[in-house]
Structures are given as structure tokens and as C-alpha cells.
Design a protein around this motif. Structure first.
Motif, PDB file in Angstrom:
ATOM      1  N   GLY A 103       0.817  -1.213   0.000  1.00 31.02           N
ATOM      2  CA  GLY A 103       0.000   0.000   0.000  1.00 31.02           C
ATOM      3  C   GLY A 103       0.847   1.258   0.000  1.00 31.02           C
ATOM      4  O   GLY A 103       2.033   1.236   0.344  1.00 31.02           O
ATOM      5  N   ILE A 104       0.218   2.364  -0.388  1.00 27.05           N
ATOM      6  CA  ILE A 104       0.900   3.653  -0.505  1.00 27.05           C
ATOM      7  C   ILE A 104       0.519   4.544   0.672  1.00 27.05           C
ATOM      8  O   ILE A 104      -0.657   4.671   1.026  1.00 27.05           O
ATOM      9  N   PHE A 105       1.532   5.180   1.252  1.00 26.24           N
ATOM     10  CA  PHE A 105       1.372   6.079   2.394  1.00 26.24           C
ATOM     11  C   PHE A 105       1.896   7.453   1.995  1.00 26.24           C
ATOM     12  O   PHE A 105       3.046   7.601   1.602  1.00 26.24           O
ATOM     13  N   TYR A 106       1.038   8.469   2.106  1.00 25.36           N
ATOM     14  CA  TYR A 106       1.397   9.861   1.852  1.00 25.36           C
ATOM     15  C   TYR A 106       1.591  10.527   3.207  1.00 25.36           C
ATOM     16  O   TYR A 106       0.658  10.584   4.006  1.00 25.36           O
ATOM     17  N   VAL A 133      13.870   6.092  10.156  1.00 25.07           N
ATOM     18  CA  VAL A 133      12.687   5.513  10.794  1.00 25.07           C
ATOM     19  C   VAL A 133      11.739   4.954   9.733  1.00 25.07           C
ATOM     20  O   VAL A 133      11.263   3.819   9.845  1.00 25.07           O
ATOM     21  N   LEU A 134      11.469   5.719   8.696  1.00 27.04           N
ATOM     22  CA  LEU A 134      10.515   5.290   7.669  1.00 27.04           C
ATOM     23  C   LEU A 134      11.024   4.092   6.881  1.00 27.04           C
ATOM     24  O   LEU A 134      10.247   3.185   6.537  1.00 27.04           O
ATOM     25  N   GLU A 135      12.318   4.070   6.583  1.00 32.31           N
ATOM     26  CA  GLU A 135      12.849   2.986   5.750  1.00 32.31           C
ATOM     27  C   GLU A 135      12.900   1.643   6.475  1.00 32.31           C
ATOM     28  O   GLU A 135      13.184   0.621   5.861  1.00 32.31           O
ATOM     29  N   ALA A 144       9.207  14.982  -1.902  1.00 35.12           N
ATOM     30  CA  ALA A 144       9.191  16.399  -2.283  1.00 35.12           C
ATOM     31  C   ALA A 144       9.586  17.182  -1.038  1.00 35.12           C
ATOM     32  O   ALA A 144       9.361  16.734   0.097  1.00 35.12           O
ATOM     33  N   PHE A 145      10.179  18.350  -1.262  1.00 32.47           N
ATOM     34  CA  PHE A 145      10.605  19.153  -0.121  1.00 32.47           C
ATOM     35  C   PHE A 145      10.259  20.610  -0.362  1.00 32.47           C
ATOM     36  O   PHE A 145      10.535  21.156  -1.430  1.00 32.47           O
ATOM     37  N   VAL A 146       9.639  21.224   0.637  1.00 34.03           N
ATOM     38  CA  VAL A 146       9.345  22.656   0.610  1.00 34.03           C
ATOM     39  C   VAL A 146      10.352  23.328   1.533  1.00 34.03           C
ATOM     40  O   VAL A 146      10.417  23.016   2.727  1.00 34.03           O
ATOM     41  N   CYS A 173       9.336  21.430   4.919  1.00 35.62           N
ATOM     42  CA  CYS A 173       8.316  20.379   4.938  1.00 35.62           C
ATOM     43  C   CYS A 173       8.744  19.258   4.001  1.00 35.62           C
ATOM     44  O   CYS A 173       9.032  19.509   2.831  1.00 35.62           O
ATOM     45  N   SER A 174       8.801  18.044   4.531  1.00 34.96           N
ATOM     46  CA  SER A 174       9.060  16.892   3.675  1.00 34.96           C
ATOM     47  C   SER A 174       7.725  16.200   3.406  1.00 34.96           C
ATOM     48  O   SER A 174       6.910  16.029   4.308  1.00 34.96           O
ATOM     49  N   ILE A 175       7.524  15.855   2.144  1.00 33.61           N
ATOM     50  CA  ILE A 175       6.290  15.205   1.706  1.00 33.61           C
ATOM     51  C   ILE A 175       6.706  13.892   1.055  1.00 33.61           C
ATOM     52  O   ILE A 175       7.353  13.879   0.020  1.00 33.61           O
ATOM     53  N   TRP A 176       6.352  12.808   1.703  1.00 33.38           N
ATOM     54  CA  TRP A 176       6.799  11.469   1.327  1.00 33.38           C
ATOM     55  C   TRP A 176       5.700  10.687   0.646  1.00 33.38           C
ATOM     56  O   TRP A 176       4.542  10.717   1.090  1.00 33.38           O
TER      57      TRP A 176
END
Length: 182
Positions: A103-106, A133-135, A144-146, A173-176
Motif C-alpha cells: 500500500g501507498i502512504f502519503y 525511521v521510515l525505511e 518532495a521538499f518545501v 516540509c518533507s512530503i513522502w
């Protein structure tokens, strides 16, 4: 989400007036939030629940999950949740349990240096720490990074030297986009 057209999309804690309403304009969305929702909004199925209490042993319920600008608040007591220093970790464990393998997690969170808790507000995660942590459970599909000034890098390399410095941001802001291993 529009392009992927998942079987079921679940959101945890994202802004109702922003992301959630946008998704509800073209499809059904299930929402889990500790804050009550009084309004009846078409295409939104709401469940009041503390995501920090979802057990890692609960069965997965979705192939698509989002949590945008919410995880950084878990455990800080700002929205009626109990104060718990590890609340964000418990929340992430719960979110991972909700998502089916593949599954995909945003996920979107404040990111910068130094990593910190800003009193009565939120956490700011360093990118290398969050990446580690995420990996543990996910493959990074896209980052993406703001940046502090609001500039967007739509396809940032999560393993670059710049990422290791949190893109020199203090409050970015990191958007994964993540795929759960399984």
C-alpha cells in the motif's frame, strides 16, 4: 490519489478544510481523527479515534493512507490527545498497521535542523532521522521538499548530501510517498 484510484483511501488527522475536502470532491474517503467532526460532509466517513492507540497487531484496512501535517502533533496534548513523548512513534506504528503490504502512504511533516519539539505546537524532524525511521517499513517512492522560503523541490533525492543536511532548512516540509514492504 486520483490517478492511483485506490480501493479505499484512509486519512488520519489531515485538515478537513483542505486535503480531505479536496479528495472528497471526487471520491469517498475514510477519516480517522481524535478531534470530533460535527458536520456531515458527502463522501467523508468519519471515525473519532486516537491513532496512537492503534495496535501494530490490528489488521490492515486500506491500500492507500495519508497523514499530512498531523503526525508531528501526536502526543503533545494539543488536540485532546494524552501527552506522550513517544506519541508520534506510537502513531506511526498504528498507521503502518492500518496499511496493507504494498500500500501507498502519503506523509507530510515539518522538517529541518535541529530536530526539535516546539513548545505547544509540533515536532520538527530532521530528514536523515525520519528517513531512517521510515525505511524500516517502507520504500521511498518519492520525496518532495518545501524549503524555508517556500520553494518546492518536487523530486528530491532522499539519500543525497543535501537531504542529510535536511536541505539546510530550519522549518521546511518533507512530503513522502512511501510503499509499505511486506
Amino acid at each position: 490519489i486520483f490517478r492511483r484510484n485506490p480501493r479505499r483511501h484512509v486519512d488520519v488527522g489531515s485538515a478537513m478544510y483542505g486535503f480531505v475536502s479536496h479528495v472528497a470532491s471526487f471520491r469517498a474517503i475514510d477519516v480517522i481523527d481524535i478531534r470530533p467532526l460535527e458536520a456531515k460532509i458527502p463522501n467523508i466517513h468519519f471515525v473519532k479515534r486516537d491513532a496512537m492507540t492503534v495496535s501494530k497487531d490490528e489488521a490492515p484496512i486500506t491500500d492507500s493512507l495519508s497523514c499530512l501535517h498531523a503526525l508531528e502533533h501526536f502526543g503533545l496534548g494539543r488536540y485532546g490527545d494524552p501527552v506522550d513523548y513517544d506519541g508520534w512513534r506510537k502513531g506511526l506504528t498504528g498507521l503502518t498497521a492500518l496499511l496493507e503490504p504494498g500500500g501507498i502512504f502519503y506523509l507530510g511533516v515539518p522538517t529541518g535542523e535541529p530536530q526539535r519539539v516546539e513548545f505547544n505546537a509540533h515536532r520538527v524532524f530532521s530528514l536523515p532521522y525520519l528517513r531512517r525511521v521510515l525505511e524500516a517499513d517502507y520504500d521511498v517512492v518519492r520525496l518532495a521538499f518545501v524549503h524555508d522560503a517556500g520553494d518546492l523541490t518536487p523530486d528530491a533525492d532522499p539519500h543525497s548530501a543535501e537531504a542529510d543536511r535536511s536541505f539546510d532548512a530550519r522549518y521546511g516540509c518533507s512530503i513522502w510517498v512511501l510503499r509499505k514492504r511486506g
